[in-house]
Structures are given as C-alpha cells and as structure tokens.
Enzyme design. Structure first.
Site, PDB file in Angstrom:
ATOM      1  N   CYS A 123     -16.524  37.269  26.807  1.00 20.46           N
ATOM      2  CA  CYS A 123     -16.237  38.390  25.781  1.00 20.46           C
ATOM      3  C   CYS A 123     -16.488  38.746  24.446  1.00 20.46           C
ATOM      4  CB  CYS A 123     -14.759  38.504  25.805  1.00 20.46           C
ATOM      5  SG  CYS A 123     -13.878  36.985  24.988  1.00 20.46           S
ATOM      6  N   CYS A 131     -14.765  39.910  29.670  1.00 19.46           N
ATOM      7  CA  CYS A 131     -14.964  38.299  30.097  1.00 19.46           C
ATOM      8  C   CYS A 131     -15.970  38.046  30.991  1.00 19.46           C
ATOM      9  CB  CYS A 131     -13.704  37.728  30.042  1.00 19.46           C
ATOM     10  SG  CYS A 131     -12.661  38.028  28.967  1.00 19.46           S
ATOM     11  N   LYS A 196      -3.566  31.731  32.310  1.00 17.24           N
ATOM     12  CA  LYS A 196      -4.067  32.546  30.955  1.00 17.24           C
ATOM     13  C   LYS A 196      -3.431  33.936  31.448  1.00 17.24           C
ATOM     14  CE  LYS A 196      -7.450  34.136  27.869  1.00 17.24           C
ATOM     15  NZ  LYS A 196      -8.922  34.119  27.489  1.00 17.24           N
ATOM     16  N   LYS A 249      -1.516  29.394  28.480  1.00 11.11           N
ATOM     17  CA  LYS A 249      -1.844  30.283  27.273  1.00 11.11           C
ATOM     18  C   LYS A 249      -1.103  31.621  27.549  1.00 11.11           C
ATOM     19  CE  LYS A 249      -5.572  32.078  24.912  1.00 11.11           C
ATOM     20  NZ  LYS A 249      -7.052  32.396  25.110  1.00 11.11           N
ATOM     21  N   TYR A 314      -3.878  26.746  15.347  1.00  8.56           N
ATOM     22  CA  TYR A 314      -4.496  26.960  14.183  1.00  8.56           C
ATOM     23  C   TYR A 314      -3.660  26.357  13.229  1.00  8.56           C
ATOM     24  CZ  TYR A 314      -6.824  30.427  17.103  1.00  8.56           C
ATOM     25  OH  TYR A 314      -7.622  31.060  18.321  1.00  8.56           O
TER      26      TYR A 314
END
Ligand code: PBG
Length: 323
Positions: A123, A131, A196, A249, A314
């Site tokens: 992607c 994707c 996902k 995810k 993150y």
C-alpha cells in the site's frame, strides 16, 4: 467464630510490596517492538502531524535512533517505507535499493543486535494505495502473492530478521515461505498479521506512510470488526501455511480476539497497538486530560493480560523509560 467477610482480598493490596508479589502480568521493555517510518533522502527527521513524537527518518539518521532504542532495552523495530516512486505494481517495494532495503542494511551494519522486522505490503508503494495488484476496482489475490513473495525475499536478502506480511491476501504466508526456502532463507521467520481488521484506527498511519487508498476501502481484504470466529480461521490458516508468529491488530479494541487466539493456539502472539490508539492517548495527554504514563502502562498491561507476548507500539520508547 467466623467474622464477615471470610476472605479479605484487600489484604494483598495493602502496600506496593504485597501488590508486586502477587502481580500476574508484567510488561517489560523486552516485550515491545518500535515502529519506524523511513523516507528517502538525507538528514530528514520529520514529525508526523497526527502522531506527535513520531517521525519519518532518512536512512542516514537511523543509526543514532537505533542506538537509543537499543539502550532502552527494546529488542526490535518494524520498518515502514515511504518511497519516492509509486506505481501500479508497487515496484519500489522489492527494488534491491528500495528505501526499506537501504534501511535494513544501515541498521544491520550499525546495530546488528536489534531485530529488524519488515512490514511486507504494497500500500505504501502502489499509486492507488491498495495492498495488492488491482484489476478494475478489485485487489487480485493471486497476482498479489507473487509480488509479496518478491518483497519478502528482497527484505531477507537485505538482512531482515523477520518478515511480516500485512496485506491480508489468502495464501501469502505459504507463497512467502516457499520463496524464502527456495532462496536459502529457511531460517527467516514469518510474523503474519493474521487477524487484521479493516479499522478506522489506522487513520494516522496512513498519513504517516502516505498509504491511504485512492478509491474504495480495504474491506474486501481486511477483516470485518464484527467477527471473532473468522479471526480464529485466519490464524489457523496462517499457522497451517507456516507462520512462526501470529498477530492480532489493532490491539486495545480487540482484546477479546487476542484472548481467543491465545486460548486456541500455542504460537507466539503479537498484538499491534496501532496509530489511532497512540494518537488518542497522545492527544488527550497533550490536552492535560489524562495521565499519559499511567494510561499507557495500563493499556500495555491490558494487551499483555489478554494474552499477547509481543506488543508493537509507538509508545515503546516512552514505555521503556517508564517501566
Ligand atoms: C500496511 C499497514 C497498515 C498498518 C500497518 N501495516 C495500514 C493499513 O492496513 O491501512 C497500520 C498500522 C497503524 O495504524 O499503526 N498495510
């Protein structure tokens, strides 16, 4: 004579030493993986609007960043590339001198002990932002497999420690495994983004990686957020095809799925606390609306308590400092 209540559960909560003694879930820096965005060019460290504190780095600035990651006890990074050139085939994704291939080489040279995981997807590299290989307005599964295998092989050749397909095509793990094995990379593990979901929590990432789809959305390949049984089928299939580690995810809104996968399979399990999870916590923290440290450690503890062994976040660097 017995008094009420018989059992006082508060006895073991009286002080921190007692609480620590009976604590069931402990998050460590060693559980965390830090995502890194890499751009072509020199001396670039560019903050991402929707993710304050997260930057895009050019390869030359990676050694310094990697050193601080290693110093914090974070065992690995997952790389996302933003190429200069995008086309229908996403050819920059498997170019031997592509941005990810460059980044892997730099990191493996200067911080050889940090695990380099690479996101295997198209992607960020396709002109249309999907994707896979697009025919009409549909992402063609089987044509995409060839491209994914090429990308994974080029990452392994550049020195990646683990390849992580995130595309959600059927059969990608097998296609990648076969290609890696044929080329002498039998020992390169596959971390499959197995369950996902088609999630709005990826919004900030798509800005960071410039990977928003030009038309339509990803719901014909990523999973419907309503489904958990299907997640088990996805995981089962990826394991059957040879995945070494499986992933759920996003993380926080899908703790039930993490728990189901943990209870059903014995493979190492990763959870990806995605960009939207970071952005929500960070935005509220910047407003002074919540205690960032406490919230983040609680989020990570919840993800681990649900059954994740590995957490991609993150917040890895901040959390490693706080832990
Ligand atoms: C690539 C990919 C995405 C994320 C990880 N790999 C974006 C997407 O599927 O649209 C999202 C990560 C995040 O939001 O932090 N396919």
């Amino acid at each position: 004579m017995s008094s009420f209540p018989q059992m006082r559960l508060r006895r073991l909560r009286r002080n921190e030493a007692l609480r620590a003694l009976v604590r069931e879930t402990k998050v460590e820096a060693g559980d965390l993986i830090y995502p890194l965005f890499v751009v072509e060019g020199n001396k670039i460290k560019q903050e991402i609007n929707s993710m304050p504190g997260i930057y895009r780095y050019s390869p030359d600035l990676l050694p310094e960043e990697l050193e601080s990651i290693a110093r914090l006890g974070i065992p690995g990074v997952i790389l996302f590339g933003i190429p200069q050139h995008k086309d229908q085939l996403g050819s920059s994704a498997y170019h031997p001198k592509g941005i990810i291939q460059q980044a892997i080489r730099v990191i493996k040279k200067t911080s050889p002990d940090v695990l380099v995981i690479t996101d295997v997807c198209l992607c960020e590299y396709t002109s249309h932002g999907h994707c896979g290989f697009v025919v009409g307005d549909y992402v063609d599964n089987d044509k995409t497999l060839e491209l994914l295998a090429k990308i994974a092989l080029s990452h392994a050749e550049a020195g990646a420690d683990i390849v992580a397909p995130s595309d959600m095509m059927d059969g990608r793990v097998k296609a990648i495994r076969q290609t890696l094995d044929k080329s002498g990379f039998q020992n390169t593990p596959i971390l499959a983004y197995a369950a996902k979901y088609a999630s709005a929590f990826y919004g900030p990432f798509r800005e960071a990686a410039e990977s928003a789809p030009e038309f339509g959305d990803r719901r014909s390949y990523q999973m419907d957020p309503s489904n958990w049984r299907e997640a088990l089928r996805e995981v089962e299939q990826d394991i059957a095809e040879g995945a070494d580690i499986v992933m759920v995810k996003p993380a926080l809104p899908y703790l039930d799925v993490i728990r189901k996968v943990r209870d059903t399979f014995n493979h190492p399990l990763a959870a990806y606390s995605v960009s939207g999870e970071y952005a929500m916590a960070k935005a509220a923290a910047l407003q002074g609306w919540l205690d960032e440290r406490a919230i983040v450690l609680e989020m990570l503890t919840a993800i681990k308590r649900a059954g994740a062994d590995i957490i991609i976040t993150y917040y890895a660097k901040e959390a490693a400092l706080w832990l």
